[in-house]
Scaffold this active site. Structure first.
Site, PDB file in Angstrom:
ATOM      1  N   LYS A  40      -7.292 -56.543  38.368  1.00 31.41           N
ATOM      2  CA  LYS A  40      -8.080 -57.647  37.873  1.00 31.41           C
ATOM      3  C   LYS A  40      -7.989 -57.726  36.355  1.00 31.41           C
ATOM      4  CE  LYS A  40     -11.340 -56.305  41.429  1.00 31.41           C
ATOM      5  NZ  LYS A  40     -12.589 -55.562  41.624  1.00 31.41           N
ATOM      6  N   GLY A  41      -7.490 -56.639  35.767  1.00 36.93           N
ATOM      7  CA  GLY A  41      -7.556 -56.480  34.309  1.00 36.93           C
ATOM      8  C   GLY A  41      -6.878 -57.567  33.497  1.00 36.93           C
ATOM      9  N   GLU A 106       0.252 -58.041  32.220  1.00 37.33           N
ATOM     10  CA  GLU A 106      -0.510 -56.824  32.525  1.00 37.33           C
ATOM     11  C   GLU A 106      -1.467 -56.543  31.366  1.00 37.33           C
ATOM     12  OE1 GLU A 106      -1.848 -54.770  34.325  1.00 37.33           O
ATOM     13  OE2 GLU A 106      -0.619 -53.042  34.855  1.00 37.33           O
ATOM     14  N   ASP A 107      -2.601 -55.946  31.673  1.00 34.45           N
ATOM     15  CA  ASP A 107      -3.570 -55.690  30.603  1.00 34.45           C
ATOM     16  C   ASP A 107      -3.106 -54.585  29.653  1.00 34.45           C
ATOM     17  OD1 ASP A 107      -3.927 -53.637  32.496  1.00 34.45           O
ATOM     18  OD2 ASP A 107      -6.082 -53.942  32.726  1.00 34.45           O
ATOM     19  N   ASP A 110       0.226 -47.893  30.046  1.00 34.70           N
ATOM     20  CA  ASP A 110      -0.276 -46.549  29.749  1.00 34.70           C
ATOM     21  C   ASP A 110       0.818 -45.540  30.125  1.00 34.70           C
ATOM     22  OD1 ASP A 110      -2.353 -44.714  29.047  1.00 34.70           O
ATOM     23  OD2 ASP A 110      -2.952 -44.531  31.125  1.00 34.70           O
ATOM     24  N   LYS A 138      -0.155 -48.109  25.011  1.00 34.72           N
ATOM     25  CA  LYS A 138      -0.446 -46.767  24.497  1.00 34.72           C
ATOM     26  C   LYS A 138       0.829 -45.936  24.614  1.00 34.72           C
ATOM     27  CE  LYS A 138      -4.476 -46.211  27.025  1.00 34.72           C
ATOM     28  NZ  LYS A 138      -5.717 -45.569  27.488  1.00 34.72           N
ATOM     29  N   PHE A 159      -9.567 -44.486  25.498  1.00 35.35           N
ATOM     30  CA  PHE A 159      -9.866 -45.312  26.660  1.00 35.35           C
ATOM     31  C   PHE A 159     -10.616 -46.553  26.213  1.00 35.35           C
ATOM     32  CE2 PHE A 159     -11.610 -46.762  30.614  1.00 35.35           C
ATOM     33  CZ  PHE A 159     -10.574 -46.505  31.498  1.00 35.35           C
ATOM     34  N   VAL A 160     -10.035 -47.719  26.485  1.00 32.03           N
ATOM     35  CA  VAL A 160     -10.626 -48.962  25.995  1.00 32.03           C
ATOM     36  C   VAL A 160     -11.129 -49.833  27.148  1.00 32.03           C
ATOM     37  CG1 VAL A 160      -9.358 -49.044  23.823  1.00 32.03           C
ATOM     38  CG2 VAL A 160      -8.322 -50.021  25.870  1.00 32.03           C
ATOM     39  N   ASP A 166     -11.550 -52.539  32.360  1.00 36.38           N
ATOM     40  CA  ASP A 166     -12.779 -51.972  32.906  1.00 36.38           C
ATOM     41  C   ASP A 166     -12.821 -50.461  32.775  1.00 36.38           C
ATOM     42  OD1 ASP A 166     -10.693 -51.473  34.898  1.00 36.38           O
ATOM     43  OD2 ASP A 166     -12.330 -50.778  36.183  1.00 36.38           O
ATOM     44  N   ARG A 172     -15.740 -55.518  31.839  1.00 36.77           N
ATOM     45  CA  ARG A 172     -14.624 -56.463  31.744  1.00 36.77           C
ATOM     46  C   ARG A 172     -14.991 -57.694  30.922  1.00 36.77           C
ATOM     47  NH1 ARG A 172     -10.603 -54.891  35.381  1.00 36.77           N
ATOM     48  NH2 ARG A 172     -11.305 -54.020  37.354  1.00 36.77           N
TER      49      ARG A 172
HETATM   50  P1  IMP Z   1      -0.225 -46.941  34.019  1.00 31.01           P
HETATM   51  O1  IMP Z   1       0.297 -47.075  35.416  1.00 31.01           O
HETATM   52  O2  IMP Z   1      -0.649 -45.545  33.703  1.00 31.01           O
HETATM   53  O3  IMP Z   1       0.658 -47.516  32.954  1.00 31.01           O
HETATM   54  O4  IMP Z   1      -1.617 -47.643  34.004  1.00 31.01           O
HETATM   55  C1  IMP Z   1      -1.837 -48.948  33.895  1.00 31.01           C
HETATM   56  C2  IMP Z   1      -3.226 -49.253  34.428  1.00 31.01           C
HETATM   57  O5  IMP Z   1      -4.183 -48.198  34.140  1.00 31.01           O
HETATM   58  C3  IMP Z   1      -3.763 -50.470  33.745  1.00 31.01           C
HETATM   59  O6  IMP Z   1      -3.414 -51.640  34.452  1.00 31.01           O
HETATM   60  C4  IMP Z   1      -5.249 -50.220  33.719  1.00 31.01           C
HETATM   61  O7  IMP Z   1      -5.839 -50.703  34.900  1.00 31.01           O
HETATM   62  C5  IMP Z   1      -5.408 -48.722  33.699  1.00 31.01           C
HETATM   63  N1  IMP Z   1      -5.690 -48.215  32.319  1.00 31.01           N
HETATM   64  C6  IMP Z   1      -4.906 -47.429  31.567  1.00 31.01           C
HETATM   65  N2  IMP Z   1      -5.465 -47.176  30.376  1.00 31.01           N
HETATM   66  C7  IMP Z   1      -6.647 -47.825  30.372  1.00 31.01           C
HETATM   67  C8  IMP Z   1      -7.696 -47.970  29.393  1.00 31.01           C
HETATM   68  O8  IMP Z   1      -7.684 -47.445  28.265  1.00 31.01           O
HETATM   69  N3  IMP Z   1      -8.758 -48.730  29.778  1.00 31.01           N
HETATM   70  C9  IMP Z   1      -8.847 -49.335  30.989  1.00 31.01           C
HETATM   71  N4  IMP Z   1      -7.877 -49.244  31.921  1.00 31.01           N
HETATM   72  C10 IMP Z   1      -6.795 -48.494  31.618  1.00 31.01           C
HETATM   73 MG    MG Z   2      -8.257 -50.669  35.823  1.00 28.59          MG
END
Ligand code: IMP
Ligand code: MG
Length: 189
Positions: A40-41, A106-107, A110, A138, A159-160, A166, A172
């Site tokens: 949903k982000g 994508e939000d 990470d 990040k 963590f944001v 969220d 959100r």
């Molecule tokens: P990845 O698969 O580790 O790249 O993670 C991506 C997903 O992790 C994002 O779509 C977010 O939903 C969640 N995420 C990663 N870091 C944060 C953060 O700092 N705040 C909130 N959600 C995060």
């Molecule tokens: Mg999330």
């Protein structure tokens, strides 16, 4: 609601999203785009971004969830949100993307597990072009060699929340991007 430290203000977000929209418009060279938002982000980012793009645009939403990332008491709290790499599709797109110009929205990027999974899935549709727009990145947390074509802001390892992002489904609707005061807690509420 706890006090949140603002990392990126709503004004800075608006300015950057407008620049990203211009860049996407220029790259589209007049051709239509299908934006695919990750629920949903990315919903809030997508809704602002598409209004800054000046070509025909439609949108789709896709849903993913990550298995097994429940924090255990022995884990360090700051890393309780670590992805495990086991990404699962919870909602697919409603139409084929074959031959289309696709921008995945994508939000936050990470570890990169989610984006790696989604790139593979959506490129399997054989789109004409495929690009990725992320609001936040990040880079210090990356575990998979993946990057976005359009990045709003690179941020440190914090963590944001807010502007769609969220923590346990909360925050959100904060208009700014904020840092949780003590990092994500295992037993908040
Ligand atoms: P990845 O698969 O580790 O790249 O993670 C991506 C997903 O992790 C994002 O779509 C977010 O939903 C969640 N995420 C990663 N870091 C944060 C953060 O700092 N705040 C909130 N959600 C995060
Ligand atoms: Mg999330």
């Amino acid at each position: 609601m706890a006090e949140h430290k603002i990392l990126i203000s709503r004004e800075k977000i608006a300015e950057r999203v407008s620049e990203m929209g211009k860049q996407i418009t220029a790259d589209a060279k007049g051709e239509p785009i299908i934006f695919v938002g990750v629920l949903k982000g990315a919903a809030i980012f997508l809704s602002d971004l598409v209004r800054r793009v000046q070509v025909d645009a439609t949108f789709e939403f896709i849903g993913v969830s990550t298995y097994g990332n429940r924090p255990t008491p022995t884990q360090e709290l700051r890393y309780a949100w670590d992805s495990t790499g086991e990404v699962r599709l919870t909602k697919d797109v409603d139409q084929s993307l074959r031959g289309k110009n696709v921008v995945l929205v994508e939000d936050i990027l990470d570890t990169g597990f989610t984006l790696t999974f989604l790139k593979r899935l959506l490129q399997g549709h054989n789109p004409k072009s495929f690009r990725v727009a992320v609001l936040l990145d990040k880079p210090s947390r990356r575990k998979m060699p993946v990057q976005a074509d359009y990045t709003g802001f690179e941020i440190p390892d914090e963590f944001v929340v807010g502007y769609g992002l969220d923590y346990a489904e909360r925050y959100r609707n904060l208009p700014d991007i904020c840092v949780l005061p003590n990092g994500p807690q295992v037993n908040e509420n």
